[in-house]
Design a protein around this motif. Structure first.
Motif, PDB file in Angstrom:
ATOM      1  N   GLU A  31       7.592  15.274  23.188  1.00  0.00           N
ATOM      2  CA  GLU A  31       7.277  14.164  23.914  1.00  0.00           C
ATOM      3  C   GLU A  31       7.284  12.964  23.144  1.00  0.00           C
ATOM      4  O   GLU A  31       7.652  12.032  23.517  1.00  0.00           O
ATOM      5  CB  GLU A  31       5.810  14.286  24.332  1.00  0.00           C
ATOM      6  N   VAL A  34      10.160  10.278  23.474  1.00  0.00           N
ATOM      7  CA  VAL A  34      10.293   9.323  24.383  1.00  0.00           C
ATOM      8  C   VAL A  34      10.148   7.863  24.055  1.00  0.00           C
ATOM      9  O   VAL A  34      10.942   7.370  24.203  1.00  0.00           O
ATOM     10  CB  VAL A  34       9.277   9.932  25.703  1.00  0.00           C
ATOM     11  N   SER A  65      13.124   6.038  29.301  1.00  0.00           N
ATOM     12  CA  SER A  65      11.698   6.655  29.219  1.00  0.00           C
ATOM     13  C   SER A  65      11.959   8.100  30.362  1.00  0.00           C
ATOM     14  O   SER A  65      11.732   9.049  29.926  1.00  0.00           O
ATOM     15  CB  SER A  65      10.891   5.696  29.487  1.00  0.00           C
ATOM     16  N   GLU A  66      12.458   7.548  31.492  1.00  0.00           N
ATOM     17  CA  GLU A  66      12.444   8.762  32.589  1.00  0.00           C
ATOM     18  C   GLU A  66      13.424   9.644  32.091  1.00  0.00           C
ATOM     19  O   GLU A  66      13.350  10.979  32.322  1.00  0.00           O
ATOM     20  CB  GLU A  66      13.039   8.012  33.776  1.00  0.00           C
ATOM     21  N   THR A  69      12.349  11.798  29.015  1.00  0.00           N
ATOM     22  CA  THR A  69      11.226  12.636  29.547  1.00  0.00           C
ATOM     23  C   THR A  69      11.742  14.005  30.388  1.00  0.00           C
ATOM     24  O   THR A  69      11.119  15.063  30.038  1.00  0.00           O
ATOM     25  CB  THR A  69      10.007  11.812  30.611  1.00  0.00           C
ATOM     26  N   ARG A  73      10.999  17.789  29.175  1.00  0.00           N
ATOM     27  CA  ARG A  73      10.008  18.655  30.443  1.00  0.00           C
ATOM     28  C   ARG A  73      11.042  19.867  30.790  1.00  0.00           C
ATOM     29  O   ARG A  73      10.429  20.836  30.928  1.00  0.00           O
ATOM     30  CB  ARG A  73       9.479  17.859  31.423  1.00  0.00           C
TER      31      ARG A  73
END
Length: 163
Positions: A31, A34, A65-66, A69, A73
Motif C-alpha cells: 500500500e 501507491v 493511484s488507481e 492500488t 490489491r
C-alpha cells in the motif's frame, strides 16, 4: 510555386524535445507504494519540465493511484514487485503499471453502495474525457500491463454545427 508555411518534416526526422523519454521504476506490491508512485511520477514531470496542463496532470495522478492500488490489491500474491513506466512524447504521455499476475481485469461499474471496484472503470472514464486511450496488454513474462495514454493538453474540440 506553393504558398504558405513550409511543411514540417515527418516526426521521425525531428529531434526529440528535452522532456521526451521513457522512465521505469519498480516498487514492492505494498500500500505504501501507491503514494510513492504518484509522487515519483509528479516529480519526474516537474523535473523534466513536461508542459502538461493541470487538469490532465490531476487525472494522470489519479490514474497512477488507481492502477498501482489495483496491482497491490489484486496481484501482490503472484507479483511481489510491480513496475511503473512513464513514456513521454512531444504531445502525449503514457503511464503503464505492470505486474506478474496473468488475470486481465475488466472495467466494471459498481453500484452506489459498493465500496471499491471502480478503479479500472474510473481510469477508462478519465482517459476518455481528455481524448486518450487505455488498455490491458499481456507481458512477455505472462503478466499484464495496464496503460493509459493521455494528451499533454486537451484535444481541440470541433465547434458546434449550425442547425
Amino acid at each position: 510555386m506553393p504558398s504558405g508555411p513550409p511543411a514540417e518534416p515527418p516526426e521521425e526526422l525531428t529531434s526529440p524535445l528535452a522532456y521526451e523519454g521513457v522512465w521505469r521504476f519498480t516498487a514492492p506490491a505494498l500500500e505504501s507504494s501507491v503514494p510513492q508512485a504518484r509522487h515519483a511520477v509528479r516529480d519526474l514531470l516537474v523535473e523534466q519540465r513536461v508542459p502538461v496542463v493541470d487538469d490532465i496532470l490531476d487525472g494522470l495522478l489519479l490514474i497512477v493511484s488507481e492502477l498501482v492500488t489495483n496491482a497491490v490489491r489484486h496481484a501482490a500474491l503472484l507479483s511481489p514487485q510491480i513496475a511503473v513506466q512513464l513514456t513521454i512524447g512531444a504531445n502525449w504521455l503514457r503511464i503503464a503499471v505492470e505486474d506478474d499476475h496473468p488475470y486481465r481485469p475488466k472495467a466494471l461499474e459498481a453500484d452506489a453502495g459498493d465500496i471499491g471496484g471502480r478503479g479500472l472503470w474510473l481510469v477508462k472514464v478519465l482517459t476518455a474525457e481528455v481524448g486518450g486511450k487505455c488498455d490491458v496488454t499481456h507481458t512477455v513474462g505472462g503478466g499484464k500491463a495496464i496503460w493509459a495514454e493521455l494528451p499533454l493538453a486537451p484535444l481541440a474540440t470541433s465547434p458546434p454545427t449550425a442547425r
